[in-house]
Design a protein around this motif. Structure first.
Motif, PDB file in Angstrom:
ATOM      1  N   LEU A  31       0.830  -1.204   0.000  1.00  0.00           N
ATOM      2  CA  LEU A  31       0.000   0.000   0.000  1.00  0.00           C
ATOM      3  C   LEU A  31       0.865   1.256   0.000  1.00  0.00           C
ATOM      4  O   LEU A  31       0.559   2.231  -0.690  1.00  0.00           O
ATOM      5  N   PHE A  32       1.948   1.238   0.777  1.00  0.00           N
ATOM      6  CA  PHE A  32       2.892   2.350   0.708  1.00  0.00           C
ATOM      7  C   PHE A  32       3.433   2.508  -0.716  1.00  0.00           C
ATOM      8  O   PHE A  32       3.528   3.616  -1.250  1.00  0.00           O
ATOM      9  N   LEU A  33       3.804   1.395  -1.312  1.00  0.00           N
ATOM     10  CA  LEU A  33       4.367   1.428  -2.664  1.00  0.00           C
ATOM     11  C   LEU A  33       3.353   1.958  -3.672  1.00  0.00           C
ATOM     12  O   LEU A  33       3.678   2.819  -4.503  1.00  0.00           O
ATOM     13  N   GLU A  34       2.127   1.468  -3.594  1.00  0.00           N
ATOM     14  CA  GLU A  34       1.080   1.912  -4.519  1.00  0.00           C
ATOM     15  C   GLU A  34       0.796   3.403  -4.376  1.00  0.00           C
ATOM     16  O   GLU A  34       0.420   4.067  -5.350  1.00  0.00           O
ATOM     17  N   ASN A  35       0.980   3.923  -3.168  1.00  0.00           N
ATOM     18  CA  ASN A  35       0.704   5.337  -2.922  1.00  0.00           C
ATOM     19  C   ASN A  35       1.950   6.214  -3.059  1.00  0.00           C
ATOM     20  O   ASN A  35       1.992   7.327  -2.540  1.00  0.00           O
ATOM     21  N   ASP A  36       2.950   5.678  -3.773  1.00  0.00           N
ATOM     22  CA  ASP A  36       4.120   6.449  -4.215  1.00  0.00           C
ATOM     23  C   ASP A  36       5.074   6.847  -3.103  1.00  0.00           C
ATOM     24  O   ASP A  36       5.827   7.829  -3.233  1.00  0.00           O
ATOM     25  N   PHE A  37       5.104   6.075  -2.022  1.00  0.00           N
ATOM     26  CA  PHE A  37       6.097   6.334  -0.981  1.00  0.00           C
ATOM     27  C   PHE A  37       7.389   5.584  -1.286  1.00  0.00           C
ATOM     28  O   PHE A  37       7.379   4.496  -1.860  1.00  0.00           O
ATOM     29  N   VAL A  38       8.488   6.199  -0.885  1.00  0.00           N
ATOM     30  CA  VAL A  38       9.819   5.644  -1.103  1.00  0.00           C
ATOM     31  C   VAL A  38      10.590   5.731   0.209  1.00  0.00           C
ATOM     32  O   VAL A  38      10.643   6.787   0.838  1.00  0.00           O
ATOM     33  N   LEU A  39      11.183   4.629   0.649  1.00  0.00           N
ATOM     34  CA  LEU A  39      11.981   4.642   1.865  1.00  0.00           C
ATOM     35  C   LEU A  39      13.147   5.614   1.709  1.00  0.00           C
ATOM     36  O   LEU A  39      13.852   5.598   0.698  1.00  0.00           O
ATOM     37  N   LYS A  66       7.172  10.254  -2.676  1.00  0.00           N
ATOM     38  CA  LYS A  66       7.165  10.901  -1.360  1.00  0.00           C
ATOM     39  C   LYS A  66       8.085  10.138  -0.413  1.00  0.00           C
ATOM     40  O   LYS A  66       8.052   8.907  -0.382  1.00  0.00           O
ATOM     41  N   PRO A  67       8.903  10.838   0.372  1.00  0.00           N
ATOM     42  CA  PRO A  67       9.829  10.148   1.273  1.00  0.00           C
ATOM     43  C   PRO A  67       9.098   9.529   2.464  1.00  0.00           C
ATOM     44  O   PRO A  67       8.209  10.139   3.052  1.00  0.00           O
ATOM     45  N   LEU A  68       9.513   8.328   2.822  1.00  0.00           N
ATOM     46  CA  LEU A  68       8.938   7.605   3.948  1.00  0.00           C
ATOM     47  C   LEU A  68      10.050   7.187   4.900  1.00  0.00           C
ATOM     48  O   LEU A  68      11.034   6.574   4.477  1.00  0.00           O
ATOM     49  N   VAL A  69       9.904   7.533   6.170  1.00  0.00           N
ATOM     50  CA  VAL A  69      10.839   7.104   7.203  1.00  0.00           C
ATOM     51  C   VAL A  69      10.111   6.151   8.139  1.00  0.00           C
ATOM     52  O   VAL A  69       9.048   6.492   8.667  1.00  0.00           O
ATOM     53  N   ILE A  70      10.645   4.963   8.337  1.00  0.00           N
ATOM     54  CA  ILE A  70      10.065   4.031   9.301  1.00  0.00           C
ATOM     55  C   ILE A  70      11.070   3.784  10.417  1.00  0.00           C
ATOM     56  O   ILE A  70      12.281   3.847  10.205  1.00  0.00           O
ATOM     57  N   SER A  71      10.542   3.546  11.608  1.00  0.00           N
ATOM     58  CA  SER A  71      11.408   3.235  12.746  1.00  0.00           C
ATOM     59  C   SER A  71      10.777   2.119  13.565  1.00  0.00           C
ATOM     60  O   SER A  71       9.558   1.982  13.616  1.00  0.00           O
ATOM     61  N   ILE A  72      11.635   1.327  14.200  1.00  0.00           N
ATOM     62  CA  ILE A  72      11.196   0.195  14.999  1.00  0.00           C
ATOM     63  C   ILE A  72      11.750   0.376  16.406  1.00  0.00           C
ATOM     64  O   ILE A  72      12.964   0.360  16.614  1.00  0.00           O
ATOM     65  N   PHE A 131      11.173   0.776  -4.210  1.00  0.00           N
ATOM     66  CA  PHE A 131      10.600   1.225  -2.943  1.00  0.00           C
ATOM     67  C   PHE A 131      11.643   1.860  -2.035  1.00  0.00           C
ATOM     68  O   PHE A 131      11.301   2.502  -1.046  1.00  0.00           O
ATOM     69  N   SER A 132      12.912   1.705  -2.357  1.00  0.00           N
ATOM     70  CA  SER A 132      13.988   2.237  -1.516  1.00  0.00           C
ATOM     71  C   SER A 132      14.833   3.212  -2.319  1.00  0.00           C
ATOM     72  O   SER A 132      15.347   2.867  -3.386  1.00  0.00           O
ATOM     73  N   TYR A 133      14.979   4.433  -1.805  1.00  0.00           N
ATOM     74  CA  TYR A 133      15.817   5.424  -2.471  1.00  0.00           C
ATOM     75  C   TYR A 133      17.263   5.235  -2.043  1.00  0.00           C
ATOM     76  O   TYR A 133      17.602   5.375  -0.861  1.00  0.00           O
TER      77      TYR A 133
END
Length: 307
Positions: A31-39, A66-72, A131-133
Motif C-alpha cells: 500500500l505504501f508502494l502503490e501510494n508512491d512512498f519511497v523509503l 514521497k519520502p517515507l521514514v520508518i522506525s522500529i 521502494f527504496s531510495y
C-alpha cells in the motif's frame, strides 16, 4: 498471534494496543508502494550550518514520489516477550542476511525472514527495489536494559568472559550488517523508564542516556538519532534539550505526533512519528488514512476486541 493474544504470558491487551502483527505489516508495504512512498534516509533530511544550527536539506526524488521514514522501537527482545510468539533474537544466516530466530507454538526454533520488520522490509525491497531510495531502509532503535537484538550485552555477570565476548561480537556483526544493508541504528533510551512520558529531569536523562552511550554504543555503533520512549518530548532550549543535543550529539529527535510534523530547532531536527499499531488502526484509522491508506481492511482477524 495465537501466542501473543492468549493471555497466558504478558497481557494480550498490551500487545493488542501497541504492536503490529506480521500479516498487517506485510499488507502495509504494497500500500505504501502503490501510494508512491519511497523509503528515505532520515539523516539526509537535515544538515548543520557553520554555526551548528539545523537546516532543512533538500530532498530530490523521482517525480511524484514521497519520502517515507520508518522506525522500529526497542528491538531488544525482552524476556517477557519470549513465550508470546515474538522473535527471540536476530542472527546472520549463511546467506549473509539478518533474519529472525523464532520459536513456534509447537516449540520448534527456526530462522525466518518474517519474525520482525527488518527482514520483511529487506525481502520486499529485493522484490521492489524502487521502494527504496539509494538503498535506504529505516531506523532500528534498541533500548539497553536487556541488551540489543536478543543478546544480553548489558549483563556481563551472567556469562563467562568468553561467552560475553561472543555476545558482544555477535551484536557488533549484526549492527554492522544492518548498516551495510541500509538501516540506521538509533537510541531508544537505556531504561525506557516512565519519566520519559512527562517532565523528565536532567539527572534522570543524564543517568539514562549516559548508560546507553557507554554500554550500548560501543557495540551497536555511534548514532545521532534519538527515538524517544512513549513519544516523549522536551522543550527546545531546556537543560535537557541542551544535554541531549549539544553534549551527547543526538541532533535528530523523533517523538510521537499524529500529524508527523518536522521542525528544525536550533541544533536539531525534530520529526514526529505515527505509531501504526492496533490502537491507532482500530481507534483512530483516520490518522493513518489521512496520510497513507485505510488500515481497516488489513487489521488481523486474530486480534481480540479492543476496549
Amino acid at each position: 498471534p495465537e501466542l501473543a493474544f492468549d493471555d497466558k504470558g504478558h497481557p494480550a491487551e498490551g500487545y493488542n494496543m501497541w504492536m503490529t502483527t506480521v500479516s498487517e505489516f506485510k499488507a502495509m508495504l504494497p500500500l505504501f508502494l502503490e501510494n508512491d512512498f519511497v523509503l528515505y534516509d532520515i539523516t539526509e533530511m537535515m544538515e548543520l550550518d557553520e554555526n551548528g544550527m539545523a537546516q532543512r536539506k533538500d530532498i530530490y526524488l523521482p517525480e511524484g514520489k514521497k519520502p517515507l521514514v520508518i522506525s522500529i522501537d526497542d528491538v531488544s527482545y525482552y524476556d517477557y516477550m519470549l513465550p508470546d510468539g515474538f522473535a527471540q533474537r536476530l542472527v546472520i544466516n549463511e546467506a549473509g542476511d539478518v533474519v529472525t530466530e523464532v520459536k513456534a507454538p509447537d516449540g520448534t526454533v527456526s530462522q525466518t525472514y518474517d519474525g520482525d520488520v527488518m527482514p520483511i522490509v529487506d525481502q520486499f525491497v529485493k522484490e521492489h527495489p524502487e521502494f527504496s531510495y539509494r538503498g535506504a531502509k529505516g531506523i532500528v532503535a534498541p533500548t539497553g536494559y536487556q541488551g540489543a537484538f536478543g543478546y544480553r550485552i548489558t549483563d556481563p555477570d551472567w556469562f563467562t568472559e568468553a561467552e560475553f565476548k561472543q555476545l558482544c561480537d555477535d551484536v557488533k556483526a549484526i549492527a554492522a550488517r544492518l548498516r551495510e544493508t541500509g538501516w540506521q541504528i538509533g537510541c531508544h533510551s537505556y531504561t525506557h523508564n516512565s519519566f520519559w512520558r512527562g517532565d523528565m529531569t536532567l539527572a534522570e536523562v543524564k543517568d539514562d542516556l549516559d548508560r546507553w552511550k557507554s554500554l550500548m554504543e560501543p557495540y551497536v555503533g555511534e548514532t545521532n538519532i534519538l527515538i524517544t520512549p512513549f513519544g516523549g518530548r522536551f522543550d527546545v532550549g531546556s537543560d535537557v534539550y541542551d544535554y541531549i543535543v549539544n553534549e551527547l550529539g543526538f541532533n535528530i529527535i523523533c517523538p510521537v505526533g499524529s500529524g508527523m510534523p518536522t521542525s528544525y530547532e536550533q541544533g536539531s531536527m525534530m520529526q514526529d512519528r505515527l505509531n501504526l499499531d492496533g490502537y491507532t488502526m482500530i481507534k483512530h484509522p483516520e490518522r493513518v488514512s489521512k496520510f497513507f491508506f485505510d488500515p481497516t481492511p488489513i487489521i488481523d482477524p486474530a486480534r481480540p476486541p479492543l476496549d
